[in-house]
Design an enzyme around this catalytic site. Structure first.
Site, mmCIF file in Angstrom:
data_model
loop_
_atom_site.group_PDB
_atom_site.id
_atom_site.type_symbol
_atom_site.label_atom_id
_atom_site.label_comp_id
_atom_site.label_asym_id
_atom_site.label_seq_id
_atom_site.Cartn_x
_atom_site.Cartn_y
_atom_site.Cartn_z
ATOM 1 N N ASP A 1 -2.684 -7.170 -1.241
ATOM 2 C CA ASP A 1 -2.433 -7.601 -2.613
ATOM 3 C C ASP A 1 -1.327 -8.645 -2.639
ATOM 4 O OD1 ASP A 1 -4.234 -5.733 -3.294
ATOM 5 O OD2 ASP A 1 -2.876 -4.431 -4.411
ATOM 6 N N CYS B 1 1.697 0.247 -4.690
ATOM 7 C CA CYS B 1 1.533 -0.733 -5.773
ATOM 8 C C CYS B 1 2.775 -0.768 -6.658
ATOM 9 C CB CYS B 1 0.324 -0.390 -6.647
ATOM 10 S SG CYS B 1 -1.226 -0.371 -5.749
ATOM 11 N N CYS C 1 -2.617 -3.475 1.737
ATOM 12 C CA CYS C 1 -3.888 -3.740 1.082
ATOM 13 C C CYS C 1 -4.180 -5.217 0.905
ATOM 14 C CB CYS C 1 -3.923 -3.049 -0.276
ATOM 15 S SG CYS C 1 -2.484 -3.421 -1.274
#
Lengths: 255, 137
Positions: free
Chosen positions: B39, B107, B37
């Site tokens: 991140d 995450c 993603c």
């Protein structure tokens, strides 16, 4: 009209979809019978095989396009309007599969991702199992994204945050924008360079496939290594792509 | 997909946002990223050199709500724990606590990686701070 290139390349691949034509009993190909030309029920073949291609990454997009149009014409539901309802249904299914296959293979990145998918590479799984390994051994997990790139990404995100704050309060700091623009240009360059890098891995992958086609055994480790390199470069590329997108969003309206 | 209340709470009121002096010998810094993603997560710990207890933890994450919540929770959890205790935190603990959906499991993996990376950095500093012991080996 020229004799179909499709039937010739497809003929080379008949072994994979080794079934016989439902109508005349001759050997079929992915889409049509090689003998009577009737449309065939969709066979569960991968997109490379669908076009009669080996799973190589360097492919001639112009030839692919030509074949795509030729097959599109032949599979067009209107052309099969007078055929039986089964055949009409098949030609529709084959058409939609053709579109998917073409869209996937013509795009260099999608093609690479598709090959990785075919080879059973699961990106997220890889990361998770690496974390589990780190947990078990106490070793530090090797990050997919190299540290210097992470530093750069982090720093740039800090600047973007600053820029967004400034925009909210109506301030404008040309020096900050110039700094971000500079960063962005460097990232875009890196992005281009990564594509070159990816292409060099295509070459090693294709070489491996060629050896297999010539009947040589390729060690599994070598195969995995070639795939891992592609995964790695795609990951870094994704990262940069997302970042450039964020930069563009943050810069929008600020100039 | 909707976020759980706990994710939203951490997102709206992130705990321990900030940074500490990276060059301090008592501070360990973990900087990790998720290619899925894009991140990026920075987690820092400050460790008491006598007790090995993590006295302070800070984070800064650029990413989605789940990534922010995972790292926020991670700083809460490591605080007050010894380094060895902190290493027992598993990503699935975070998943459960925050009710993360399967698509957001990465995450939590990232948060665990960040803890490990920060501790790894701190450990490295401790080793290089003891050159005599290393030579005596």
């Amino acid at each position: 009209m020229s004799k179909s290139t499709v039937s010739t390349i497809a003929a080379a691949r008949t072994h994979d979809a080794a079934e016989s034509c439902w109508s005349c009993g001759a050997m079929r190909v992915a889409q049509f019978c090689g003998a009577c030309g009737k449309v065939q029920p969709p066979a569960p073949v991968d997109y490379f095989s669908f076009f009669g291609l080996p799973p190589k990454l360097n492919l001639d997009v112009a030839t692919l396009e030509k074949e795509f149009y030729e097959l599109s014409r032949k599979l067009h539901p209107d052309l099969n309007a007078r055929a039986g309802s089964k055949e009409q249904e098949w030609s529709l299914e084959q058409s939609s599969r053709l579109n998917d296959a073409y869209r996937t293979l013509k795009d260099p990145i999608k093609r690479t991702q598709y090959l990785l998918h075919l080879e059973g590479v699961q990106l997220e799984e890889q990361s998770k199992s690496a974390t589990e390994k780190a947990r078990a051994t106490g070793e530090v997990k090797k990050q997919i994204v190299p540290p210097d790139l992470l530093e750069e990404v982090f720093e740039l995100n800090m600047q973007l945050e600053e820029l967004r704050m400034e925009k909210k309060t109506g301030e404008d700091d040309p020096a900050l924008i110039a700094e971000i623009e500079k960063h962005k240009a460097a990232l875009e360059q890196k992005y281009e360079a990564l594509f070159q890098e990816l292409q060099s891995y295509w070459k090693s992958w294709d070489g491996l496939i060629e050896r297999e086609q010539a009947g040589q055994a390729v060690p599994a480790g070598e195969r995995k290594q070639a795939l891992d390199k592609m995964v790695d470069v795609l990951n870094r590329r994704n990262y940069i792509r997302n970042l450039v997108r964020d930069v563009n969003e943050a810069l929008e309206g600020s100039s | 997909m909707s976020y759980s209340d706990k994710v939203i709470d951490h997102y709206n009121h992130p705990r321990n946002v900030g940074s500490m002096d990276k060059s301090s010998p008592d501070v360990g810094t973990g900087l990790v990223g998720a290619p899925e993603c894009g991140d990026v997560m920075k987690l820092q710990i400050k460790v008491n050199r006598d007790t090995n207890v993590i006295e302070e933890a800070k984070f800064k994450t650029f990413g989605c709500g789940s990534a922010i919540a995972s790292s926020s929770l991670a700083t809460e959890w490591v605080k007050g724990k010894t380094v060895d205790e902190a290493l027992t935190i598993k990503n699935m603990d975070i998943v459960k606590e925050l009710s993360l959906p399967p698509v957001k499991i990465h995450c939590s993996v990232l948060a665990e990686d960040a803890i490990r990376a920060a501790i790894g950095d701190w450990k490295k500093k401790q080793e290089s701070a003891k050159p005599v012991a290393a030579e005596a080996k």
